[in-house]
Every structure is written in C-alpha cells, then in structure tokens.
Design a protein around this motif. Structure first.
Motif, PDB file in Angstrom:
ATOM      1  N   PRO A  44       3.860   5.399  -9.093  1.00 13.86           N
ATOM      2  CA  PRO A  44       3.075   4.666 -10.085  1.00 13.86           C
ATOM      3  C   PRO A  44       3.687   4.790 -11.478  1.00 13.86           C
ATOM      4  CG  PRO A  44       1.964   6.699  -9.484  1.00 13.86           C
ATOM      5  CD  PRO A  44       3.168   6.582  -8.605  1.00 13.86           C
ATOM      6  N   HIS A  45       3.338   3.851 -12.330  1.00 14.35           N
ATOM      7  CA  HIS A  45       3.747   3.876 -13.730  1.00 14.35           C
ATOM      8  C   HIS A  45       2.536   4.169 -14.601  1.00 14.35           C
ATOM      9  CE1 HIS A  45       7.205   1.732 -12.082  1.00 14.35           C
ATOM     10  NE2 HIS A  45       7.851   2.136 -13.161  1.00 14.35           N
ATOM     11  N   ALA A  46       2.772   4.840 -15.712  1.00 15.88           N
ATOM     12  CA  ALA A  46       1.701   5.143 -16.663  1.00 15.88           C
ATOM     13  C   ALA A  46       1.109   3.839 -17.210  1.00 15.88           C
ATOM     14  CB  ALA A  46       2.241   5.997 -17.805  1.00 15.88           C
ATOM     15  N   ARG A  47      -0.173   3.877 -17.473  1.00 15.62           N
ATOM     16  CA  ARG A  47      -0.937   2.783 -18.071  1.00 15.62           C
ATOM     17  C   ARG A  47      -1.012   1.529 -17.204  1.00 15.62           C
ATOM     18  NH1 ARG A  47      -2.724   4.439 -22.790  1.00 15.62           N
ATOM     19  NH2 ARG A  47      -1.533   5.916 -23.991  1.00 15.62           N
ATOM     20  N   GLU A  48      -0.856   1.712 -15.890  1.00 15.80           N
ATOM     21  CA  GLU A  48      -1.050   0.624 -14.943  1.00 15.80           C
ATOM     22  C   GLU A  48      -2.027   1.114 -13.885  1.00 15.80           C
ATOM     23  OE1 GLU A  48       2.531  -0.917 -13.208  1.00 15.80           O
ATOM     24  OE2 GLU A  48       3.562  -0.930 -15.134  1.00 15.80           O
ATOM     25  N   GLY A  49      -2.995   0.322 -13.568  1.00 15.88           N
ATOM     26  CA  GLY A  49      -3.943   0.705 -12.529  1.00 15.88           C
ATOM     27  C   GLY A  49      -3.256   0.792 -11.177  1.00 15.88           C
ATOM     28  N   VAL A  50      -3.506   1.871 -10.473  1.00 17.73           N
ATOM     29  CA  VAL A  50      -2.941   2.065  -9.139  1.00 17.73           C
ATOM     30  C   VAL A  50      -4.111   2.075  -8.158  1.00 17.73           C
ATOM     31  CG1 VAL A  50      -1.579   3.563  -7.651  1.00 17.73           C
ATOM     32  CG2 VAL A  50      -1.079   3.457 -10.100  1.00 17.73           C
ATOM     33  N   ARG A  51      -4.128   1.121  -7.264  1.00 15.00           N
ATOM     34  CA  ARG A  51      -5.221   1.020  -6.291  1.00 15.00           C
ATOM     35  C   ARG A  51      -4.848   1.806  -5.042  1.00 15.00           C
ATOM     36  NH1 ARG A  51      -7.531  -4.100  -3.063  1.00 15.00           N
ATOM     37  NH2 ARG A  51      -9.663  -3.363  -2.855  1.00 15.00           N
ATOM     38  N   TYR A  52      -5.726   2.716  -4.673  1.00 12.87           N
ATOM     39  CA  TYR A  52      -5.531   3.539  -3.486  1.00 12.87           C
ATOM     40  C   TYR A  52      -6.433   3.028  -2.360  1.00 12.87           C
ATOM     41  CZ  TYR A  52      -2.933   6.914  -6.235  1.00 12.87           C
ATOM     42  OH  TYR A  52      -1.988   7.523  -7.025  1.00 12.87           O
ATOM     43  N   LYS A  53      -5.855   2.896  -1.191  1.00 10.78           N
ATOM     44  CA  LYS A  53      -6.582   2.537   0.026  1.00 10.78           C
ATOM     45  C   LYS A  53      -6.633   3.795   0.877  1.00 10.78           C
ATOM     46  CE  LYS A  53      -6.102  -0.366   4.126  1.00 10.78           C
ATOM     47  NZ  LYS A  53      -5.242  -1.412   4.751  1.00 10.78           N
ATOM     48  N   VAL A  54      -7.836   4.225   1.249  1.00  7.85           N
ATOM     49  CA  VAL A  54      -8.003   5.483   1.967  1.00  7.85           C
ATOM     50  C   VAL A  54      -8.749   5.212   3.277  1.00  7.85           C
ATOM     51  CG1 VAL A  54      -8.868   7.841   1.839  1.00  7.85           C
ATOM     52  CG2 VAL A  54      -8.178   6.660  -0.264  1.00  7.85           C
ATOM     53  N   LEU A  55      -8.087   5.453   4.395  1.00  4.98           N
ATOM     54  CA  LEU A  55      -8.719   5.367   5.707  1.00  4.98           C
ATOM     55  C   LEU A  55      -9.173   6.770   6.066  1.00  4.98           C
ATOM     56  CD1 LEU A  55      -9.454   4.048   8.404  1.00  4.98           C
ATOM     57  CD2 LEU A  55      -7.095   4.431   9.137  1.00  4.98           C
ATOM     58  N   ILE A  56     -10.456   6.931   6.372  1.00  6.42           N
ATOM     59  CA  ILE A  56     -11.012   8.252   6.654  1.00  6.42           C
ATOM     60  C   ILE A  56     -11.589   8.243   8.068  1.00  6.42           C
ATOM     61  CG2 ILE A  56     -12.618  10.042   5.910  1.00  6.42           C
ATOM     62  CD1 ILE A  56     -12.469   8.690   3.097  1.00  6.42           C
ATOM     63  N   ARG A  57     -11.100   9.199   8.871  1.00  8.01           N
ATOM     64  CA  ARG A  57     -11.558   9.322  10.255  1.00  8.01           C
ATOM     65  C   ARG A  57     -12.018  10.746  10.528  1.00  8.01           C
ATOM     66  NH1 ARG A  57      -6.210   6.808  12.727  1.00  8.01           N
ATOM     67  NH2 ARG A  57      -5.458   8.252  11.187  1.00  8.01           N
ATOM     68  N   ASP A  58     -12.863  10.873  11.523  1.00  6.25           N
ATOM     69  CA  ASP A  58     -13.287  12.188  11.983  1.00  6.25           C
ATOM     70  C   ASP A  58     -12.060  12.909  12.533  1.00  6.25           C
ATOM     71  OD1 ASP A  58     -15.815  13.883  12.896  1.00  6.25           O
ATOM     72  OD2 ASP A  58     -14.328  13.911  14.514  1.00  6.25           O
ATOM     73  N   GLY A  89     -14.488  -0.516   1.843  1.00  4.73           N
ATOM     74  CA  GLY A  89     -13.722  -1.744   1.989  1.00  4.73           C
ATOM     75  C   GLY A  89     -14.163  -2.558   3.187  1.00  4.73           C
ATOM     76  N   PRO A  90     -13.563  -3.729   3.387  1.00  2.00           N
ATOM     77  CA  PRO A  90     -13.946  -4.588   4.505  1.00  2.00           C
ATOM     78  C   PRO A  90     -13.506  -4.043   5.865  1.00  2.00           C
ATOM     79  CG  PRO A  90     -12.119  -5.562   3.298  1.00  2.00           C
ATOM     80  CD  PRO A  90     -12.567  -4.364   2.520  1.00  2.00           C
ATOM     81  N   GLU A  91     -12.473  -3.198   5.881  1.00  2.00           N
ATOM     82  CA  GLU A  91     -12.006  -2.616   7.126  1.00  2.00           C
ATOM     83  C   GLU A  91     -12.865  -1.399   7.462  1.00  2.00           C
ATOM     84  OE1 GLU A  91     -10.184  -2.626   4.287  1.00  2.00           O
ATOM     85  OE2 GLU A  91      -8.298  -3.671   4.603  1.00  2.00           O
ATOM     86  N   VAL A  92     -13.147  -1.178   8.723  1.00  2.00           N
ATOM     87  CA  VAL A  92     -13.978  -0.066   9.153  1.00  2.00           C
ATOM     88  C   VAL A  92     -13.323   1.259   8.762  1.00  2.00           C
ATOM     89  CG1 VAL A  92     -14.964   1.110  11.160  1.00  2.00           C
ATOM     90  CG2 VAL A  92     -14.925  -1.381  11.071  1.00  2.00           C
ATOM     91  N   GLY A  93     -14.079   2.111   8.082  1.00  2.00           N
ATOM     92  CA  GLY A  93     -13.595   3.431   7.703  1.00  2.00           C
ATOM     93  C   GLY A  93     -12.641   3.452   6.526  1.00  2.00           C
ATOM     94  N   THR A  94     -12.516   2.334   5.813  1.00  7.34           N
ATOM     95  CA  THR A  94     -11.575   2.240   4.699  1.00  7.34           C
ATOM     96  C   THR A  94     -12.328   2.168   3.374  1.00  7.34           C
ATOM     97  OG1 THR A  94      -9.979   1.105   6.101  1.00  7.34           O
ATOM     98  CG2 THR A  94      -9.637   0.932   3.747  1.00  7.34           C
ATOM     99  N   TYR A  95     -11.805   2.909   2.392  1.00  5.27           N
ATOM    100  CA  TYR A  95     -12.402   2.981   1.068  1.00  5.27           C
ATOM    101  C   TYR A  95     -11.305   2.738   0.031  1.00  5.27           C
ATOM    102  CZ  TYR A  95     -16.087   5.196   3.742  1.00  5.27           C
ATOM    103  OH  TYR A  95     -17.069   5.442   4.659  1.00  5.27           O
ATOM    104  N   TYR A  96     -11.695   2.221  -1.145  1.00  3.86           N
ATOM    105  CA  TYR A  96     -10.741   1.920  -2.201  1.00  3.86           C
ATOM    106  C   TYR A  96     -11.159   2.580  -3.508  1.00  3.86           C
ATOM    107  CZ  TYR A  96      -8.792  -1.680   0.826  1.00  3.86           C
ATOM    108  OH  TYR A  96      -8.195  -2.326   1.874  1.00  3.86           O
ATOM    109  N   GLY A  97     -10.158   3.001  -4.285  1.00  9.63           N
ATOM    110  CA  GLY A  97     -10.381   3.546  -5.613  1.00  9.63           C
ATOM    111  C   GLY A  97      -9.147   3.303  -6.465  1.00  9.63           C
TER     112      GLY A  97
END
Length: 139
Positions: A44-58, A89-97
């Motif tokens: 990532p670069h400073a002062r640019e929004g970086v979108r993280y996609k996180v898939l979380i499973r048991d 997010g729209p995908e099952v088990g996926t979250y964004y930040g």
C-alpha cells in the motif's frame, strides 16, 4: 511443436507483464478462526485507502462465518492509527474494511473478530510496510 512452445511462452510473458495490481493473499489462524486476507493494493501507499477483503472460516470445520462482527486496525511507532469496522460482503463469510495509512513506514495491522456478541474477540496481527505517497497521483 515449436509454434506451440512459442505461443505458450508469449502468453506466459503477457500475463507476467500485466499492469493489474497483484492480489496477494495472506492466511492467519486464531484459536477458533481461519482468516484469508487480501488487499486491493500491495504494497500500500500512504494517504490512499486500502480495501481489505477478509474471508473468515471456522478453524475446525472450515465453514464460513456468516454473522460475525469485527474490526481491522493499524498503528505505527509514531502513534498514528487507522481503523475500520468489518462490513459483511456479498460473498458468504467475507467481510470488508478500509485502512488509510497516513505515513510511510512499518505499520502493525490486526483484525479482531467474533462470531456473535456472546463469543470472545480473537485477534490476528501482522506487520505491513507502507510506501511513500505517490507523486503522480496514479492508482
């Protein structure tokens, strides 16, 4: 045979020279969860929004966690901080930040998450190098 080999080499070269940003995945585990984290730009670069996609499973069943809550956050040695709530997010088990690193350098990044309000928060963390902000304004 030679023509096929040349065509294959040309295709491989073209894929390797793509101007698309690489989407690398990192994997982390906590006591209960298995996290797959992907950023829309690395490094990532400073002062640019970086979108993280996180898939979380048991961790045991590998089933996606559909109704969890959490946060992604980061700080550096100078005390600068950035954070965002994880949004389903729209995908099952996926979250964004999204994180916006204000300066270049090394940042400590973490995710805290729980499957519901009765579960304890669990955390995974890593170090992230952040490049200086782009002078040309290119994405």
């Amino acid at each position: 045979m030679l023509v096929a080999a040349v065509a294959l080499a040309t295709a491989a070269l073209a894929l390797g020279c793509s101007r698309e940003p690489r989407r690398l995945q990192s994997r982390y585990t906590s006591a209960t969860y298995y996290f797959t984290v992907e950023a829309d730009q690395l490094p990532p670069h400073a002062r640019e929004g970086v979108r993280y996609k996180v898939l979380i499973r048991d961790r045991e069943s590998r089933q996606p966690i559909e109704t969890g809550e959490g946060q992604i956050y980061s700080s550096n040695a100078d005390g600068a901080q950035t954070w965002d709530g994880l949004v389903k997010g729209p995908e099952v088990g996926t979250y964004y930040g999204t994180l916006n690193y204000v300066t270049s350098g090394t940042w400590a990044v973490a995710i805290r998450f729980r499957r519901d309000s009765t579960a304890r928060l669990e955390k995974v963390e890593w170090m992230q190098d952040v490049l200086a902000e782009r002078e040309d304004g290119a994405p």
